[in-house]
Design a protein around this motif. Structure first.
Motif, PDB file in Angstrom:
ATOM      1  N   UNK A  40       0.830  -1.202   0.000  1.00  0.00           N
ATOM      2  CA  UNK A  40       0.000   0.000   0.000  1.00  0.00           C
ATOM      3  C   UNK A  40       0.870   1.260   0.000  1.00  0.00           C
ATOM      4  N   UNK A  41       1.973   1.228   0.748  1.00  0.00           N
ATOM      5  CA  UNK A  41       2.876   2.371   0.768  1.00  0.00           C
ATOM      6  C   UNK A  41       3.477   2.621  -0.619  1.00  0.00           C
ATOM      7  N   UNK A  42       3.898   1.556  -1.288  1.00  0.00           N
ATOM      8  CA  UNK A  42       4.428   1.713  -2.639  1.00  0.00           C
ATOM      9  C   UNK A  42       3.369   2.257  -3.589  1.00  0.00           C
ATOM     10  N   UNK A  43       2.142   1.779  -3.468  1.00  0.00           N
ATOM     11  CA  UNK A  43       1.078   2.261  -4.342  1.00  0.00           C
ATOM     12  C   UNK A  43       0.799   3.745  -4.106  1.00  0.00           C
ATOM     13  N   UNK A  44       0.833   4.168  -2.838  1.00  0.00           N
ATOM     14  CA  UNK A  44       0.597   5.581  -2.525  1.00  0.00           C
ATOM     15  C   UNK A  44       1.678   6.460  -3.141  1.00  0.00           C
ATOM     16  N   UNK A  45       2.929   6.062  -2.997  1.00  0.00           N
ATOM     17  CA  UNK A  45       4.012   6.876  -3.530  1.00  0.00           C
ATOM     18  C   UNK A  45       4.045   6.847  -5.051  1.00  0.00           C
ATOM     19  N   UNK A  46       3.709   5.712  -5.661  1.00  0.00           N
ATOM     20  CA  UNK A  46       3.603   5.670  -7.115  1.00  0.00           C
ATOM     21  C   UNK A  46       2.519   6.641  -7.596  1.00  0.00           C
ATOM     22  N   UNK A  48       1.235   9.206  -6.010  1.00  0.00           N
ATOM     23  CA  UNK A  48       1.618  10.584  -5.712  1.00  0.00           C
ATOM     24  C   UNK A  48       2.623  11.105  -6.728  1.00  0.00           C
ATOM     25  N   UNK A  49       3.597  10.297  -7.100  1.00  0.00           N
ATOM     26  CA  UNK A  49       4.631  10.747  -8.031  1.00  0.00           C
ATOM     27  C   UNK A  49       4.046  11.056  -9.405  1.00  0.00           C
ATOM     28  N   UNK A  51       0.889  11.523 -10.252  1.00  0.00           N
ATOM     29  CA  UNK A  51      -0.110  12.586 -10.200  1.00  0.00           C
ATOM     30  C   UNK A  51       0.556  13.962 -10.161  1.00  0.00           C
ATOM     31  N   UNK A  52       1.605  14.108  -9.341  1.00  0.00           N
ATOM     32  CA  UNK A  52       2.296  15.392  -9.254  1.00  0.00           C
ATOM     33  C   UNK A  52       2.964  15.757 -10.571  1.00  0.00           C
ATOM     34  N   UNK A  53       3.620  14.772 -11.212  1.00  0.00           N
ATOM     35  CA  UNK A  53       4.263  15.050 -12.496  1.00  0.00           C
ATOM     36  C   UNK A  53       3.243  15.427 -13.552  1.00  0.00           C
ATOM     37  N   UNK A  54       2.118  14.731 -13.578  1.00  0.00           N
ATOM     38  CA  UNK A  54       1.077  15.046 -14.556  1.00  0.00           C
ATOM     39  C   UNK A  54       0.511  16.446 -14.322  1.00  0.00           C
ATOM     40  N   UNK A  55       0.303  16.823 -13.060  1.00  0.00           N
ATOM     41  CA  UNK A  55      -0.212  18.154 -12.737  1.00  0.00           C
ATOM     42  C   UNK A  55       0.772  19.235 -13.162  1.00  0.00           C
ATOM     43  N   UNK A  56       2.064  19.021 -12.912  1.00  0.00           N
ATOM     44  CA  UNK A  56       3.064  20.020 -13.289  1.00  0.00           C
ATOM     45  C   UNK A  56       3.176  20.157 -14.808  1.00  0.00           C
ATOM     46  N   UNK A  57       3.104  19.037 -15.526  1.00  0.00           N
ATOM     47  CA  UNK A  57       3.162  19.118 -16.981  1.00  0.00           C
ATOM     48  C   UNK A  57       1.981  19.887 -17.559  1.00  0.00           C
ATOM     49  N   UNK A  58       0.795  19.646 -16.984  1.00  0.00           N
ATOM     50  CA  UNK A  58      -0.387  20.381 -17.451  1.00  0.00           C
ATOM     51  C   UNK A  58      -0.263  21.876 -17.160  1.00  0.00           C
ATOM     52  N   UNK A  80       3.141  20.434  -5.445  1.00  0.00           N
ATOM     53  CA  UNK A  80       3.318  19.350  -6.411  1.00  0.00           C
ATOM     54  C   UNK A  80       4.794  19.048  -6.632  1.00  0.00           C
ATOM     55  N   UNK A  81       5.649  20.096  -6.669  1.00  0.00           N
ATOM     56  CA  UNK A  81       7.083  19.871  -6.853  1.00  0.00           C
ATOM     57  C   UNK A  81       7.673  19.125  -5.665  1.00  0.00           C
ATOM     58  N   UNK A  82       7.297  19.558  -4.443  1.00  0.00           N
ATOM     59  CA  UNK A  82       7.801  18.868  -3.257  1.00  0.00           C
ATOM     60  C   UNK A  82       7.317  17.422  -3.203  1.00  0.00           C
ATOM     61  N   UNK A  83       6.050  17.199  -3.578  1.00  0.00           N
ATOM     62  CA  UNK A  83       5.513  15.839  -3.555  1.00  0.00           C
ATOM     63  C   UNK A  83       6.223  14.941  -4.560  1.00  0.00           C
ATOM     64  N   UNK A  84       6.491  15.461  -5.761  1.00  0.00           N
ATOM     65  CA  UNK A  84       7.180  14.647  -6.767  1.00  0.00           C
ATOM     66  C   UNK A  84       8.610  14.331  -6.348  1.00  0.00           C
ATOM     67  N   UNK A  85       9.313  15.333  -5.749  1.00  0.00           N
ATOM     68  CA  UNK A  85      10.680  15.089  -5.303  1.00  0.00           C
ATOM     69  C   UNK A  85      10.718  14.076  -4.165  1.00  0.00           C
ATOM     70  N   UNK A  86       9.800  14.218  -3.195  1.00  0.00           N
ATOM     71  CA  UNK A  86       9.781  13.292  -2.062  1.00  0.00           C
ATOM     72  C   UNK A  86       9.451  11.870  -2.496  1.00  0.00           C
ATOM     73  N   UNK A  87       8.443  11.734  -3.364  1.00  0.00           N
ATOM     74  CA  UNK A  87       8.080  10.393  -3.830  1.00  0.00           C
ATOM     75  C   UNK A  87       9.175   9.790  -4.694  1.00  0.00           C
ATOM     76  N   UNK A  88       9.877  10.621  -5.481  1.00  0.00           N
ATOM     77  CA  UNK A  88      10.973  10.102  -6.298  1.00  0.00           C
ATOM     78  C   UNK A  88      12.113   9.592  -5.419  1.00  0.00           C
ATOM     79  N   UNK A  89      12.410  10.340  -4.358  1.00  0.00           N
ATOM     80  CA  UNK A  89      13.471   9.898  -3.437  1.00  0.00           C
ATOM     81  C   UNK A  89      13.085   8.564  -2.784  1.00  0.00           C
ATOM     82  N   UNK A  90      11.820   8.421  -2.389  1.00  0.00           N
ATOM     83  CA  UNK A  90      11.383   7.164  -1.775  1.00  0.00           C
ATOM     84  C   UNK A  90      11.503   6.005  -2.768  1.00  0.00           C
TER      85      UNK A  90
END
Length: 371
Positions: A40-46, A48-49, A51-58, A80-90
């Motif tokens: 579940x943790x992996x699914x949440x971070x996937x 989040x990552x 979703x944040x990237x898609x939002x920033x691209x739009x 969104x930038x902080x969320x994408x960076x944090x999820x990418x690091x995880x």
């Protein structure tokens, strides 16, 4: 067993002080402290990552259209930038580190070389002992007589029970490497250069992994060089099948004795009675109507007109020589005979027919059709 194994090592090791050896590695990870299950943790971070990237691209696409500077960001974009960076690091820490370590710490090519690290060799020996003890023996605390591991002698029952395969210390190292997964089983023939030895090592490794005996499967008395790269991959023995004889069969004025390899009862007997009936009635006459193997792929186009264009091209006699030349490159024996086409909407169904010589030839037909 540990006493016998220690006696086969170098004598210098007996003068070294004993070290505490862990039977199992500590598999505790930082992710075990998370409140949610790992999947579940992996699914949440996937989620989040991406979703944040898609939002920033739009958002960045809208800024490009409206000629807004990209460095001007809103609060939602910062989040969104902080969320994408944090999820990418995880995700990088969870998946990337193990992958990089597997590349950096890859075992050497000489997998059966003797290991000099005392601690590592002792851990491998203890893990191997714990791995190959069945559950029933784990409950039995009685002391049993043990045999030294080297040299390993594996007796195979073949015909008169005479052939015996003797494995050396080098073979033992290779077997352990295969069991641990450090040496792929399919690469033994190329590494050793001896197909019979590779089959024996693969067979012994399989017995240790599964805990099952293969003593009923013959190993000796077969030419493994003849099947390398042709008939069977990763062999561990061969199967003996009884061969019966049916006949004589009177066909086209000649008598033929038909060998039949089978374990089905009454099959050879019934075939033999049929051959006798044909012989008493004057024999059989055969006529070859057609000799060919077919392959029928389907091609889907964007429009029905495109499918019709290809159909007209393939059925044009002037184009057959070009198609046959391309088809025949796949094999020395495959020869294209004909192509039949049928249209169903945007789909074009093709049936290639070709001559394949003495072989069944489905593989050569597939290669020719692909060409």
């Amino acid at each position: 067993m540990e006493t016998h194994r220690r006696s086969s090592t170098n004598s210098v090791r007996s003068h070294k002080p004993a070290r505490p050896i862990a039977l199992e590695d500590d598999s505790t990870k930082a992710s075990d402290a998370l409140p949610l299950p790992l999947y579940l943790t992996n699914a949440v971070f996937f989620t989040l990552f991406f979703s944040a990237v898609y939002f920033l691209l739009c958002r960045w696409r809208e800024k490009i259209r409206s000629s807004t500077p990209l460095h001007v960001v809103t609060f939602s974009e910062i989040v969104a930038i902080l969320a994408s960076v944090a999820s990418f690091i995880y995700l990088l820490g969870f998946f990337g580190i193990d992958f990089v370590q597997s590349l950096v710490l890859r075992p050497t090519a000489d997998v059966w070389a003797t290991e000099d690290d005392e601690v590592e060799s002792e851990v491998l020996l203890r893990n191997e002992d714990a791995r190959h003890v069945p559950c029933g023996q784990a409950l039995d605390r009685s002391i049993r007589s043990l045999q030294p591991p080297a040299p390993i002698v594996t007796a195979e029952k073949v015909f008169d029970e005479m052939p015996v395969t003797v494995m050396t210390e080098e073979d033992e190292e290779i077997i352990r490497s295969v069991v641990r997964g450090m040496t792929p089983s399919y690469s033994l023939e190329s590494k050793l250069g001896d197909c019979k030895r590779a089959a024996a090592i693969r067979r012994e490794a399989l017995q240790r992994i599964t805990g099952k005996s293969l003593s009923g499967l013959p190993l000796d008395g077969f030419d493994y060089e003849s099947i390398l790269g042709q008939c069977c991959e990763m062999p561990i023995g061969y199967v003996q099948i009884p061969v019966g004889i049916a006949g004589p069969l009177l066909l086209n004025g000649r008598e033929y004795s038909v060998p039949m390899a089978t374990t089905e009862g009454c099959l050879v007997a019934s075939t033999n009675r049929g051959c006798k009936a044909i012989h008493l009635s004057g024999g059989a006459t055969s006529v070859l109507l057609r000799d060919g193997m077919t392959r029928a792929p389907v091609v889907r186009f964007g429009t029905a007109k495109r499918a019709a264009d290809l159909k007209l091209y393939l059925e044009d006699p002037e184009n057959f020589e070009t198609l046959a030349c391309v088809f025949n490159r796949s094999s020395r024996f495959a020869r294209l005979q004909s192509i039949k086409c049928a249209i169903a909407g945007k789909n074009l169904y093709l049936r290639f027919s070709c001559f394949t010589g003495d072989a069944m030839g489905m593989n050569m037909v597939s290669k020719g059709v692909q060409n």
